[in-house]
Write a protein that holds these residues in place. Structure first.
Motif, PDB file in Angstrom:
ATOM      1  N   MET A 160       0.833  -1.277  -0.063  1.00 26.46           N
ATOM      2  CA  MET A 160       0.237   0.021   0.079  1.00 26.46           C
ATOM      3  C   MET A 160       0.855   1.301   0.228  1.00 26.46           C
ATOM      4  N   LYS A 161       0.344   2.350  -0.760  1.00 31.43           N
ATOM      5  CA  LYS A 161       1.363   3.461  -1.033  1.00 31.43           C
ATOM      6  C   LYS A 161       0.069   4.831  -0.869  1.00 31.43           C
ATOM      7  N   ARG A 162       0.731   5.643   0.042  1.00 34.98           N
ATOM      8  CA  ARG A 162       0.029   6.953   0.084  1.00 34.98           C
ATOM      9  C   ARG A 162       0.150   7.652  -1.329  1.00 34.98           C
ATOM     10  N   HIS A 163      -0.678   8.701  -1.429  1.00 35.61           N
ATOM     11  CA  HIS A 163      -0.893   9.514  -2.686  1.00 35.61           C
ATOM     12  C   HIS A 163       0.418  10.109  -3.269  1.00 35.61           C
ATOM     13  N   ASP A 164       1.382  10.197  -2.386  1.00 34.57           N
ATOM     14  CA  ASP A 164       2.534  11.126  -2.653  1.00 34.57           C
ATOM     15  C   ASP A 164       3.746   9.926  -2.723  1.00 34.57           C
ATOM     16  N   GLY A 165       3.553   8.580  -2.838  1.00 34.45           N
ATOM     17  CA  GLY A 165       4.265   7.607  -2.895  1.00 34.45           C
ATOM     18  C   GLY A 165       4.819   6.750  -1.795  1.00 34.45           C
ATOM     19  N   LEU A 166       4.837   7.336  -0.737  1.00 34.43           N
ATOM     20  CA  LEU A 166       5.379   6.411   0.601  1.00 34.43           C
ATOM     21  C   LEU A 166       4.790   5.358   1.114  1.00 34.43           C
ATOM     22  N   GLU A 167       5.408   4.233   0.808  1.00 30.92           N
ATOM     23  CA  GLU A 167       4.899   2.834   1.186  1.00 30.92           C
ATOM     24  C   GLU A 167       4.656   2.796   2.648  1.00 30.92           C
ATOM     25  N   LEU A 168       3.256   2.333   2.922  1.00 30.81           N
ATOM     26  CA  LEU A 168       3.068   2.147   4.459  1.00 30.81           C
ATOM     27  C   LEU A 168       3.412   0.863   4.919  1.00 30.81           C
ATOM     28  N   ARG A 169       4.140   0.926   6.195  1.00 30.59           N
ATOM     29  CA  ARG A 169       4.462  -0.105   6.878  1.00 30.59           C
ATOM     30  C   ARG A 169       3.636  -1.183   7.265  1.00 30.59           C
ATOM     31  N   MET A 170       4.109  -2.375   7.482  1.00 34.21           N
ATOM     32  CA  MET A 170       3.389  -3.543   8.158  1.00 34.21           C
ATOM     33  C   MET A 170       3.104  -3.125   9.567  1.00 34.21           C
ATOM     34  N   ALA A 171       1.791  -2.886   9.982  1.00 37.25           N
ATOM     35  CA  ALA A 171       1.427  -2.597  11.180  1.00 37.25           C
ATOM     36  C   ALA A 171      -0.141  -2.529  11.644  1.00 37.25           C
TER      37      ALA A 171
END
Length: 368
Positions: A269-280
């Motif tokens: 999963m990535k935010r709109h700005d491309g930041l990948e969301l961590r497993m949590a």
């Protein structure tokens, strides 16, 4: 005719998604899970040292929701036939929510699968608990939040153990200066030895072999150095990343199969700005809401939001039952200098963990 939504996996994200799908759509919803109990994964290090956890039957959490529970193991998915293959049969679906989570990655280092224990599943924690009954020296590999929590819990609950933490990075390197100082102080108080900036090249029955050539003697090894996801998405032909996680868009919909959504650890999963969301949990709970909200809008003929807005607030670390560290972070998960420590932090973390379970009973509550 109402559509049939099948949710595979009843972890923090999957269980909530099934209940939300039943609440927010007119679909028939079936939840498939290999166990008939909800596992508080974030407490498994507590279970391993002998603490009693709450028994949470899935049937009780699902009572009155209209969600059908199927206790079985998923062995394959046929996206062309829209079928989920189980050990004891199969289910067809119109929509699939893929939430099979992750487990410890024991395949990357020789001997880890044979000689190390993890805390990522109930079975892992049960095996570790059995090993700890006769242990004297325990080596925890991995300096992430799971490794830090496991090492602190072991040292506090079992002062008879010699506990060592081994990590390839710097100890507490993702924290602020204040956070690192507190972490170092607590580990010194608990008597946990730390060896950082070293890599484990082999796990043996008598301990760890490091890239320095040193042997770290240990009769029990706890492996927290990385997580892996099931290969079901890749085998089914869904678009996946290099780690096997389902590739999804801003609505958590598979980039290759629009009738499928991926949530939780098993999705990239990535935010709109491309930041990948961590497993949590901090990622899984709110994105489960966002995914089902987008699905409900589509089924109702609407158009989902055109971006995945998500921000982090903090990282909550238990350091035994009487101490903790709350690292406040910026929206992109980078640390602020502000922290909360000691007993107030331990109480804060306990409230967060209890709220994560409460969310499963009331999945419409705010989750971030």
């Amino acid at each position: 005719m109402a559509e049939h939504i099948v949710v595979v996996g009843a972890g923090y994200a999957g269980l909530a998604a099934a209940k939300l799908a039943a609440r927010w759509t007119d679909s028939k919803v079936t939840l498939v899970n290999a166990r008939d109990r909800f596992v508080e994964r974030v407490r498994l290090h507590q279970f391993a040292v002998g603490q009693q956890l709450r028994d949470v039957p899935l049937a009780a959490v699902l009572k009155g929701t209209g969600v059908e529970l199927v206790v079985d193991r998923v062995t394959g998915i046929d996206p062309d036939a829209r079928k989920v293959q189980l050990t004891n049969g199969a289910l067809t679906y119109d929509r699939l929510i893929y939430a099979l989570g992750s487990q410890a990655d024991l395949g990357g280092v020789p001997g880890a699968a044979e000689h190390a224990h993890a805390v990522s599943t109930q079975e892992d924690a049960e095996e570790l608990a059995a090993a700890l009954r006769t242990a004297r020296t325990v080596a925890v590999t991995g300096g992430g939040l799971t490794g830090i929590e496991a090492a602190a819990e072991l040292a506090e609950s079992r002062p008879d153990l010699d506990v060592l933490l081994v990590t390839a990075g710097g100890f507490g390197e993702a924290l602020s200066d204040k956070g690192r100082r507190h972490l170092v102080k607590v580990f010194a108080r608990l008597g946990v030895e730390v060896r950082d900036h070293v890599r484990v090249t082999e796990v043996r029955a008598d301990g760890l072999v490091l890239d320095t050539g040193d042997l770290v003697a240990a009769d029990t090894v706890v492996w927290t150095a990385g997580f892996a996801v099931p290969d079901l998405a890749a085998r089914a032909g869904f678009a996946v990343d290099g780690r096997g996680r389902m590739l999804v868009d801003h609505t958590l919909t598979s980039t290759s199969h629009p009738e499928v959504q991926g949530i939780g650890d098993a999705a990239a999963m990535k935010r709109h700005d491309g930041l990948e969301l961590r497993m949590a949990c901090a990622t899984g709970l709110p994105t489960a809401q966002k995914a089902v909200r987008a699905l409900a809008k589509r089924l109702g003929g609407g158009v989902p939001a055109d971006r995945l807005d998500f921000r982090y607030l903090n990282q909550c670390i238990s350091l035994g039952r009487r101490d903790g560290l709350i690292q406040f972070v910026n929206a992109d998960d980078s640390p602020k200098e502000r922290v909360l420590t000691g007993r107030p932090a331990a109480r804060y973390k306990e409230l967060v963990v209890r709220a994560a379970l409460m969310f499963q009973r009331h999945p419409t509550m705010p989750a971030g």
